[in-house]
Write a protein that holds these residues in place. Structure first.
Motif, PDB file in Angstrom:
ATOM      1  N   TYR A 166     -14.287  34.792  41.510  1.00  0.00           N
ATOM      2  CA  TYR A 166     -14.151  36.210  41.193  1.00  0.00           C
ATOM      3  C   TYR A 166     -15.076  37.044  42.075  1.00  0.00           C
ATOM      4  N   PHE A 178      -8.071  38.930  36.077  1.00  0.00           N
ATOM      5  CA  PHE A 178      -9.227  39.817  35.970  1.00  0.00           C
ATOM      6  C   PHE A 178      -9.743  39.818  34.545  1.00  0.00           C
ATOM      7  N   TYR A 198     -10.950  36.189  47.933  1.00  0.00           N
ATOM      8  CA  TYR A 198     -11.332  35.897  46.546  1.00  0.00           C
ATOM      9  C   TYR A 198     -10.059  35.706  45.740  1.00  0.00           C
ATOM     10  N   ARG A 242      -3.482  39.370  40.243  1.00  0.00           N
ATOM     11  CA  ARG A 242      -4.755  38.649  40.279  1.00  0.00           C
ATOM     12  C   ARG A 242      -5.354  38.574  38.878  1.00  0.00           C
ATOM     13  N   THR A 284     -17.753  30.705  33.051  1.00  0.00           N
ATOM     14  CA  THR A 284     -17.718  31.493  34.282  1.00  0.00           C
ATOM     15  C   THR A 284     -19.086  32.122  34.466  1.00  0.00           C
ATOM     16  N   GLY A 332     -10.002  36.447  41.911  1.00  0.00           N
ATOM     17  CA  GLY A 332      -9.938  37.286  40.722  1.00  0.00           C
ATOM     18  C   GLY A 332     -10.969  38.399  40.785  1.00  0.00           C
ATOM     19  N   ARG A 337     -16.904  40.906  41.815  1.00  0.00           N
ATOM     20  CA  ARG A 337     -17.212  42.007  40.907  1.00  0.00           C
ATOM     21  C   ARG A 337     -16.909  43.345  41.596  1.00  0.00           C
ATOM     22  N   VAL A 397     -13.646  41.133  38.492  1.00  0.00           N
ATOM     23  CA  VAL A 397     -14.377  41.478  37.271  1.00  0.00           C
ATOM     24  C   VAL A 397     -14.710  42.957  37.341  1.00  0.00           C
ATOM     25  N   CYS A 399     -18.617  34.301  39.960  1.00  0.00           N
ATOM     26  CA  CYS A 399     -18.431  35.685  40.389  1.00  0.00           C
ATOM     27  C   CYS A 399     -19.634  36.142  41.200  1.00  0.00           C
TER      28      CYS A 399
END
Length: 430
Positions: free
Chosen positions: A6, A57, A26, A55, A248, A28, A8, A30, A271
Protein backbone atom coordinates in the motif's frame (compact mmCIF):
# COMPACT_ATOMS: atom_id res chain seq x y z
CA UNK A 1 -4.22 -14.34 0.45
CA UNK A 2 -1.04 -12.79 -0.96
CA UNK A 3 0.45 -9.73 0.70
CA UNK A 4 -0.19 -6.21 -0.59
CA UNK A 5 1.97 -3.13 -0.92
CA UNK A 6 0.00 0.00 0.00
CA UNK A 7 0.91 3.64 -0.42
CA UNK A 8 -0.49 6.25 1.94
CA UNK A 9 -2.31 9.12 0.21
CA UNK A 10 -1.55 11.81 2.76
CA UNK A 11 -2.26 15.06 0.92
CA UNK A 12 -3.41 16.27 -2.47
CA UNK A 13 0.05 17.14 -3.89
CA UNK A 14 0.91 13.46 -3.49
CA UNK A 15 -1.53 12.63 -6.30
CA UNK A 16 1.40 12.96 -8.70
CA UNK A 17 3.18 10.05 -6.98
CA UNK A 18 0.29 7.56 -7.18
CA UNK A 19 -0.97 8.23 -10.71
CA UNK A 20 0.26 8.41 -14.28
CA UNK A 21 3.63 6.76 -14.83
CA UNK A 22 3.82 5.82 -11.12
CA UNK A 23 0.42 4.13 -10.82
CA UNK A 24 2.00 0.68 -11.13
CA UNK A 25 4.57 1.16 -8.36
CA UNK A 26 2.12 0.01 -5.68
CA UNK A 27 -0.98 -2.16 -5.28
CA UNK A 28 -3.31 -0.43 -2.83
CA UNK A 29 -4.04 2.92 -1.18
CA UNK A 30 -4.56 4.08 2.40
CA UNK A 31 -6.53 7.30 2.89
CA UNK A 32 -6.63 9.20 6.16
CA UNK A 33 -10.09 10.07 7.42
CA UNK A 34 -9.38 13.78 7.90
CA UNK A 35 -8.50 14.15 4.21
CA UNK A 36 -11.59 12.19 3.19
CA UNK A 37 -13.78 14.35 5.46
CA UNK A 38 -12.55 17.55 3.86
CA UNK A 39 -12.11 16.43 0.26
CA UNK A 40 -14.21 13.35 -0.45
CA UNK A 41 -15.41 14.75 -3.78
CA UNK A 42 -11.94 15.62 -4.99
CA UNK A 43 -10.49 12.26 -3.97
CA UNK A 44 -13.35 10.35 -5.59
CA UNK A 45 -12.98 12.28 -8.85
CA UNK A 46 -9.24 11.66 -8.86
CA UNK A 47 -9.65 7.93 -8.20
CA UNK A 48 -12.25 7.54 -10.93
CA UNK A 49 -10.39 9.74 -13.45
CA UNK A 50 -7.15 7.79 -12.94
CA UNK A 51 -8.94 4.41 -13.03
CA UNK A 52 -7.78 3.56 -9.51
CA UNK A 53 -11.24 2.41 -8.42
CA UNK A 54 -10.29 -1.25 -8.71
CA UNK A 55 -7.30 -0.88 -6.40
CA UNK A 56 -7.82 -2.16 -2.84
CA UNK A 57 -8.00 0.65 -0.31
CA UNK A 58 -8.79 1.36 3.32
CA UNK A 59 -9.74 4.52 5.16
CA UNK A 60 -7.72 4.98 8.34
CA UNK A 61 -10.23 6.44 10.86
CA UNK A 62 -7.40 8.20 12.82
CA UNK A 63 -9.53 8.40 15.99
CA UNK A 64 -6.28 8.76 17.96
CA UNK A 65 -6.15 12.39 16.72
CA UNK A 66 -8.72 13.30 19.35
CA UNK A 67 -6.42 12.20 22.17
CA UNK A 68 -4.11 15.15 21.58
CA UNK A 69 -4.54 18.47 23.39
CA UNK A 70 -6.34 21.05 21.30
CA UNK A 71 -3.39 23.40 21.19
CA UNK A 72 -1.19 20.66 19.72
CA UNK A 73 -3.44 19.36 17.01
CA UNK A 74 -7.19 19.73 16.93
CA UNK A 75 -7.36 23.51 17.14
CA UNK A 76 -5.26 23.93 14.02
CA UNK A 77 -6.69 21.04 12.02
CA UNK A 78 -9.98 22.17 10.53
CA UNK A 79 -10.47 18.86 8.73
CA UNK A 80 -10.20 16.92 11.98
CA UNK A 81 -12.82 19.23 13.49
CA UNK A 82 -15.04 18.63 10.46
CA UNK A 83 -14.56 14.90 10.91
CA UNK A 84 -15.85 15.17 14.48
CA UNK A 85 -18.73 17.58 13.84
CA UNK A 86 -20.04 16.23 10.54
CA UNK A 87 -19.32 12.51 10.79
CA UNK A 88 -18.16 10.99 14.09
CA UNK A 89 -20.24 13.05 16.52
CA UNK A 90 -20.62 11.90 20.12
CA UNK A 91 -17.59 12.06 22.39
CA UNK A 92 -15.30 13.19 19.54
CA UNK A 93 -17.35 16.29 18.77
CA UNK A 94 -17.80 16.97 22.50
CA UNK A 95 -14.03 16.86 23.06
CA UNK A 96 -13.42 19.28 20.21
CA UNK A 97 -16.07 21.73 21.45
CA UNK A 98 -14.55 21.71 24.94
CA UNK A 99 -11.04 22.11 23.59
CA UNK A 100 -9.88 19.02 25.45
CA UNK A 101 -8.31 15.71 24.45
CA UNK A 102 -10.75 12.83 24.53
CA UNK A 103 -10.40 10.59 27.57
CA UNK A 104 -11.22 6.89 27.98
CA UNK A 105 -14.03 7.90 30.35
CA UNK A 106 -15.85 9.46 27.38
CA UNK A 107 -16.69 5.94 26.18
CA UNK A 108 -18.48 4.89 29.36
CA UNK A 109 -21.95 4.53 27.83
CA UNK A 110 -23.31 2.58 24.88
CA UNK A 111 -20.67 2.64 22.14
CA UNK A 112 -22.77 1.15 19.33
CA UNK A 113 -23.56 4.56 17.86
CA UNK A 114 -19.89 5.56 17.95
CA UNK A 115 -18.82 2.41 16.13
CA UNK A 116 -21.63 2.63 13.55
CA UNK A 117 -20.81 6.23 12.64
CA UNK A 118 -17.08 5.58 12.23
CA UNK A 119 -17.66 2.45 10.15
CA UNK A 120 -20.34 4.15 8.03
CA UNK A 121 -17.93 6.99 7.30
CA UNK A 122 -15.39 4.53 5.89
CA UNK A 123 -18.02 2.55 4.02
CA UNK A 124 -19.98 5.37 2.39
CA UNK A 125 -18.23 8.74 2.23
CA UNK A 126 -16.03 8.17 -0.81
CA UNK A 127 -18.58 5.91 -2.46
CA UNK A 128 -21.31 8.56 -2.33
CA UNK A 129 -19.07 10.89 -4.32
CA UNK A 130 -17.64 8.26 -6.67
CA UNK A 131 -20.99 6.92 -7.91
CA UNK A 132 -21.95 10.46 -8.97
CA UNK A 133 -18.98 10.87 -11.32
CA UNK A 134 -19.17 10.65 -15.10
CA UNK A 135 -16.78 7.69 -15.04
CA UNK A 136 -19.13 5.73 -12.77
CA UNK A 137 -22.02 6.37 -15.14
CA UNK A 138 -20.14 4.62 -17.93
CA UNK A 139 -18.92 1.84 -15.63
CA UNK A 140 -22.51 0.88 -14.85
CA UNK A 141 -22.90 -0.47 -18.37
CA UNK A 142 -20.50 -3.29 -17.47
CA UNK A 143 -20.73 -3.15 -13.67
CA UNK A 144 -24.35 -2.35 -12.74
CA UNK A 145 -23.60 -2.75 -9.02
CA UNK A 146 -20.46 -0.62 -9.04
CA UNK A 147 -19.47 0.79 -5.65
CA UNK A 148 -16.22 2.21 -4.29
CA UNK A 149 -15.83 0.17 -1.12
CA UNK A 150 -12.81 -0.33 1.17
CA UNK A 151 -11.41 -3.85 1.50
CA UNK A 152 -11.73 -3.60 5.28
CA UNK A 153 -13.44 -1.46 7.89
CA UNK A 154 -11.23 -0.37 10.78
CA UNK A 155 -12.84 -0.14 14.19
CA UNK A 156 -12.47 3.15 16.10
CA UNK A 157 -9.65 2.97 18.63
CA UNK A 158 -7.52 4.82 21.13
CA UNK A 159 -3.73 4.81 20.85
CA UNK A 160 -1.92 3.42 23.89
CA UNK A 161 -0.47 6.79 24.86
CA UNK A 162 -1.61 6.91 28.50
CA UNK A 163 -3.58 4.71 30.89
CA UNK A 164 -2.94 1.44 29.07
CA UNK A 165 -5.52 -0.49 31.05
CA UNK A 166 -8.23 2.08 30.38
CA UNK A 167 -7.35 2.33 26.69
CA UNK A 168 -7.39 -1.45 26.39
CA UNK A 169 -10.79 -1.66 28.03
CA UNK A 170 -12.23 0.96 25.67
CA UNK A 171 -10.62 -0.59 22.59
CA UNK A 172 -11.94 -4.05 23.38
CA UNK A 173 -15.46 -2.71 23.95
CA UNK A 174 -15.34 -0.84 20.64
CA UNK A 175 -13.96 -3.87 18.81
CA UNK A 176 -16.45 -6.31 20.30
CA UNK A 177 -19.27 -3.98 19.28
CA UNK A 178 -17.81 -3.61 15.78
CA UNK A 179 -17.49 -7.37 15.33
CA UNK A 180 -21.10 -7.78 16.39
CA UNK A 181 -22.13 -5.36 13.66
CA UNK A 182 -19.83 -6.90 11.04
CA UNK A 183 -17.57 -9.91 11.71
CA UNK A 184 -15.12 -8.65 9.07
CA UNK A 185 -14.24 -5.53 11.06
CA UNK A 186 -10.49 -5.06 11.57
CA UNK A 187 -8.68 -3.87 14.69
CA UNK A 188 -6.21 -0.99 14.78
CA UNK A 189 -3.26 -1.26 17.16
CA UNK A 190 -1.40 1.99 17.77
CA UNK A 191 1.23 2.15 20.51
CA UNK A 192 4.67 3.62 21.19
CA UNK A 193 7.85 1.74 20.36
CA UNK A 194 8.71 1.49 24.05
CA UNK A 195 5.78 -0.88 24.62
CA UNK A 196 7.36 -3.54 22.40
CA UNK A 197 9.96 -4.56 24.97
CA UNK A 198 8.10 -3.50 28.12
CA UNK A 199 6.74 -6.94 28.95
CA UNK A 200 3.19 -5.55 29.00
CA UNK A 201 2.32 -6.19 25.37
CA UNK A 202 1.40 -9.91 25.67
CA UNK A 203 -1.33 -9.09 28.18
CA UNK A 204 -2.74 -6.47 25.83
CA UNK A 205 -2.71 -8.84 22.87
CA UNK A 206 -4.53 -11.57 24.80
CA UNK A 207 -7.64 -9.42 24.88
CA UNK A 208 -7.56 -8.74 21.16
CA UNK A 209 -6.89 -12.33 20.19
CA UNK A 210 -9.78 -13.48 22.32
CA UNK A 211 -12.08 -11.39 20.11
CA UNK A 212 -10.31 -12.73 16.98
CA UNK A 213 -10.75 -9.86 14.51
CA UNK A 214 -10.30 -10.70 10.83
CA UNK A 215 -7.12 -8.63 10.65
CA UNK A 216 -5.04 -5.96 12.32
CA UNK A 217 -3.72 -2.61 11.12
CA UNK A 218 -0.55 -1.79 13.02
CA UNK A 219 1.18 1.47 13.85
CA UNK A 220 4.17 1.41 16.19
CA UNK A 221 5.18 4.98 16.92
CA UNK A 222 8.74 5.96 15.97
CA UNK A 223 9.53 2.42 14.87
CA UNK A 224 12.25 3.03 12.29
CA UNK A 225 13.40 -0.27 10.83
CA UNK A 226 16.80 1.37 10.29
CA UNK A 227 17.35 2.32 13.91
CA UNK A 228 15.61 -0.17 16.20
CA UNK A 229 17.71 -2.53 18.29
CA UNK A 230 17.98 -6.29 17.80
CA UNK A 231 15.74 -7.06 20.76
CA UNK A 232 13.10 -4.72 19.35
CA UNK A 233 13.20 -6.48 16.00
CA UNK A 234 12.78 -9.79 17.77
CA UNK A 235 9.85 -8.42 19.77
CA UNK A 236 8.35 -7.08 16.54
CA UNK A 237 8.53 -10.50 14.88
CA UNK A 238 7.07 -12.12 18.02
CA UNK A 239 4.22 -9.58 18.02
CA UNK A 240 3.33 -10.37 14.40
CA UNK A 241 3.44 -14.09 15.06
CA UNK A 242 1.21 -13.63 18.10
CA UNK A 243 -1.34 -11.74 16.01
CA UNK A 244 -1.62 -14.63 13.60
CA UNK A 245 0.15 -12.90 10.71
CA UNK A 246 -3.07 -11.18 9.59
CA UNK A 247 -1.41 -7.81 9.90
CA UNK A 248 -0.87 -4.76 7.70
CA UNK A 249 1.94 -2.52 8.91
CA UNK A 250 0.84 1.05 8.22
CA UNK A 251 4.38 2.39 8.60
CA UNK A 252 6.97 0.03 7.21
CA UNK A 253 9.94 -0.27 4.90
CA UNK A 254 11.88 -3.05 3.22
CA UNK A 255 12.16 -5.14 6.38
CA UNK A 256 8.37 -5.25 6.58
CA UNK A 257 8.32 -6.28 2.93
CA UNK A 258 10.71 -9.10 3.81
CA UNK A 259 8.42 -10.21 6.62
CA UNK A 260 5.54 -10.32 4.15
CA UNK A 261 7.40 -12.80 1.92
CA UNK A 262 5.34 -15.95 1.43
CA UNK A 263 8.08 -18.06 3.04
CA UNK A 264 7.93 -15.98 6.25
CA UNK A 265 4.36 -14.60 6.15
CA UNK A 266 4.45 -12.58 9.36
CA UNK A 267 2.80 -9.65 7.56
CA UNK A 268 0.27 -9.61 4.76
CA UNK A 269 0.40 -5.91 4.02
CA UNK A 270 2.89 -3.04 4.16
CA UNK A 271 2.26 0.67 3.70
CA UNK A 272 4.62 3.59 3.19
CA UNK A 273 4.25 7.20 2.15
CA UNK A 274 5.46 8.40 -1.26
CA UNK A 275 7.87 10.89 0.28
CA UNK A 276 8.88 10.53 3.93
CA UNK A 277 6.64 7.86 5.33
CA UNK A 278 8.24 4.61 6.54
CA UNK A 279 7.97 5.56 10.22
CA UNK A 280 6.16 8.20 12.25
CA UNK A 281 5.67 9.15 15.86
CA UNK A 282 2.27 8.88 17.52
CA UNK A 283 2.77 12.51 18.48
CA UNK A 284 4.47 14.00 15.41
CA UNK A 285 7.02 16.74 15.76
CA UNK A 286 6.41 20.01 13.98
CA UNK A 287 9.16 21.03 11.61
CA UNK A 288 9.86 24.22 9.69
CA UNK A 289 11.20 24.80 6.21
CA UNK A 290 11.41 22.44 3.28
CA UNK A 291 12.74 18.90 3.70
CA UNK A 292 16.39 18.26 2.91
CA UNK A 293 17.18 16.37 -0.28
CA UNK A 294 17.58 12.64 0.24
CA UNK A 295 18.26 9.84 -2.19
CA UNK A 296 16.99 6.30 -1.71
CA UNK A 297 19.93 3.91 -2.12
CA UNK A 298 18.30 0.73 -3.34
CA UNK A 299 20.64 -1.97 -2.05
CA UNK A 300 20.91 -0.18 1.32
CA UNK A 301 17.10 0.12 1.41
CA UNK A 302 17.33 3.53 3.01
CA UNK A 303 17.29 7.23 2.23
CA UNK A 304 20.64 8.97 2.47
CA UNK A 305 21.20 12.73 2.52
CA UNK A 306 22.02 13.91 -0.97
CA UNK A 307 25.47 15.25 -0.08
CA UNK A 308 26.40 12.02 1.69
CA UNK A 309 25.16 9.96 -1.24
CA UNK A 310 27.12 12.17 -3.65
CA UNK A 311 30.35 11.66 -1.71
CA UNK A 312 29.68 7.94 -1.46
CA UNK A 313 29.03 7.44 -5.17
CA UNK A 314 31.98 9.62 -6.18
CA UNK A 315 34.29 7.66 -3.92
CA UNK A 316 33.09 4.37 -5.39
CA UNK A 317 33.40 5.68 -8.95
CA UNK A 318 29.73 5.16 -9.77
CA UNK A 319 29.22 8.59 -11.35
CA UNK A 320 32.09 8.20 -13.81
CA UNK A 321 30.02 6.69 -16.63
CA UNK A 322 26.48 5.81 -17.60
CA UNK A 323 27.30 2.11 -17.36
CA UNK A 324 28.64 2.48 -13.82
CA UNK A 325 25.64 4.58 -12.77
CA UNK A 326 23.03 2.18 -14.14
CA UNK A 327 24.84 -0.88 -12.81
CA UNK A 328 25.46 0.44 -9.30
CA UNK A 329 23.27 3.43 -8.44
CA UNK A 330 19.94 2.91 -10.20
CA UNK A 331 18.41 2.29 -13.59
CA UNK A 332 14.83 3.38 -12.85
CA UNK A 333 13.01 5.56 -15.41
CA UNK A 334 13.74 8.75 -13.44
CA UNK A 335 17.45 8.03 -13.18
CA UNK A 336 17.67 7.00 -16.83
CA UNK A 337 15.97 10.19 -17.95
CA UNK A 338 18.23 12.43 -15.88
CA UNK A 339 21.43 10.62 -16.87
CA UNK A 340 20.44 10.57 -20.53
CA UNK A 341 19.73 14.31 -20.45
CA UNK A 342 22.64 15.51 -18.30
CA UNK A 343 25.20 12.70 -18.02
CA UNK A 344 25.82 10.61 -14.86
CA UNK A 345 27.37 13.25 -12.55
CA UNK A 346 25.16 16.15 -13.58
CA UNK A 347 22.18 13.83 -13.78
CA UNK A 348 22.65 12.79 -10.17
CA UNK A 349 23.09 16.47 -9.25
CA UNK A 350 19.43 17.01 -10.23
CA UNK A 351 18.48 15.30 -6.97
CA UNK A 352 20.24 17.96 -4.89
CA UNK A 353 19.49 21.31 -6.53
CA UNK A 354 18.95 24.20 -4.10
CA UNK A 355 17.93 27.83 -4.18
CA UNK A 356 18.05 30.47 -1.42
CA UNK A 357 14.90 31.31 0.50
CA UNK A 358 13.96 34.84 1.56
CA UNK A 359 16.59 34.74 4.29
CA UNK A 360 19.27 33.51 1.92
CA UNK A 361 19.25 29.97 3.34
CA UNK A 362 19.65 27.32 0.60
CA UNK A 363 16.61 25.08 0.28
CA UNK A 364 16.10 22.01 -1.86
CA UNK A 365 14.07 22.89 -4.94
CA UNK A 366 10.65 21.42 -5.46
CA UNK A 367 11.88 19.87 -8.70
CA UNK A 368 14.64 17.96 -6.90
CA UNK A 369 12.20 16.74 -4.27
CA UNK A 370 9.90 15.46 -7.02
CA UNK A 371 12.80 13.66 -8.71
CA UNK A 372 13.71 12.04 -5.37
CA UNK A 373 10.13 10.93 -4.69
CA UNK A 374 9.69 9.54 -8.21
CA UNK A 375 12.93 7.58 -7.80
CA UNK A 376 11.77 6.36 -4.38
CA UNK A 377 8.49 5.05 -5.77
CA UNK A 378 10.32 3.15 -8.51
CA UNK A 379 12.73 1.78 -5.89
CA UNK A 380 9.81 0.47 -3.82
CA UNK A 381 8.45 -1.27 -6.91
CA UNK A 382 11.87 -2.85 -7.45
CA UNK A 383 11.89 -4.03 -3.82
CA UNK A 384 8.35 -5.37 -4.07
CA UNK A 385 9.17 -7.29 -7.24
CA UNK A 386 12.15 -8.86 -5.50
CA UNK A 387 9.86 -10.05 -2.70
CA UNK A 388 7.46 -11.57 -5.20
CA UNK A 389 10.06 -13.20 -7.44
CA UNK A 390 13.02 -14.22 -5.25
CA UNK A 391 13.41 -16.67 -2.39
CA UNK A 392 14.27 -15.60 1.14
CA UNK A 393 17.72 -17.14 0.89
CA UNK A 394 18.43 -15.10 -2.24
CA UNK A 395 17.17 -11.92 -0.57
CA UNK A 396 19.29 -12.62 2.52
CA UNK A 397 22.31 -13.17 0.30
CA UNK A 398 21.58 -9.81 -1.34
CA UNK A 399 21.67 -8.13 2.06
CA UNK A 400 25.02 -9.77 2.79
CA UNK A 401 26.35 -8.63 -0.59
CA UNK A 402 25.38 -5.04 0.23
CA UNK A 403 27.17 -5.32 3.57
CA UNK A 404 30.33 -6.44 1.78
CA UNK A 405 29.92 -3.86 -0.95
CA UNK A 406 29.90 -0.90 1.42
CA UNK A 407 32.36 -2.31 3.95
CA UNK A 408 35.15 -0.03 2.71
CA UNK A 409 33.14 3.11 3.50
CA UNK A 410 32.28 2.14 7.07
CA UNK A 411 29.58 0.17 8.84
CA UNK A 412 27.35 3.10 9.80
CA UNK A 413 25.51 2.80 6.50
CA UNK A 414 24.90 -0.93 6.89
CA UNK A 415 24.33 -1.46 10.61
CA UNK A 416 20.62 -2.04 9.97
CA UNK A 417 21.42 -4.65 7.33
CA UNK A 418 23.38 -6.69 9.88
CA UNK A 419 20.35 -6.70 12.19
CA UNK A 420 17.95 -7.60 9.37
CA UNK A 421 20.19 -10.42 8.17
CA UNK A 422 20.46 -11.87 11.66
CA UNK A 423 16.69 -11.68 12.16
CA UNK A 424 16.06 -13.48 8.88
CA UNK A 425 18.53 -16.22 9.86
CA UNK A 426 16.76 -16.58 13.20
CA UNK A 427 13.31 -16.75 11.61
CA UNK A 428 14.46 -19.34 9.09
CA UNK A 429 15.75 -21.55 11.90
CA UNK A 430 12.42 -21.55 13.72
Amino acid sequence: MSSLHYVRYGNHPEQRFVSGKLRDTYEGLVYHANLVAGSAGGIAKFVMREALHERPFVVNPITHEFQRPQGEALQVKAWVRKLADDYYGGPFADAVSRGEPIAPEAFGGDVRGIVDRVLDFQRNTLNAQAVATEEARYLRFTQPQFALRPVALICPYLAFLHSEEQCLSVNLRLLETGLTADPRVAAKLAFPRSLLTSGRLPGILDGYNELAPSRYYLWIGDFSELEVRTEELQAFASLLDGLGSRVTNLYGGFLSMLLSHEDIALLDGVCNGPQYGEDRGLIPTTGFGSPAARFYVRDLHRRVRYRDALRLFERLGWLASEAAYFANVCSCPTCRQLVNEHGPARGFAQFGQTKPDKRGVPRTTGRSLVHASNHYMYAKRWERNSILNEGVDTLTAGIQEAIERYRQVGQSLTAHLHRWRDLLHELRRV
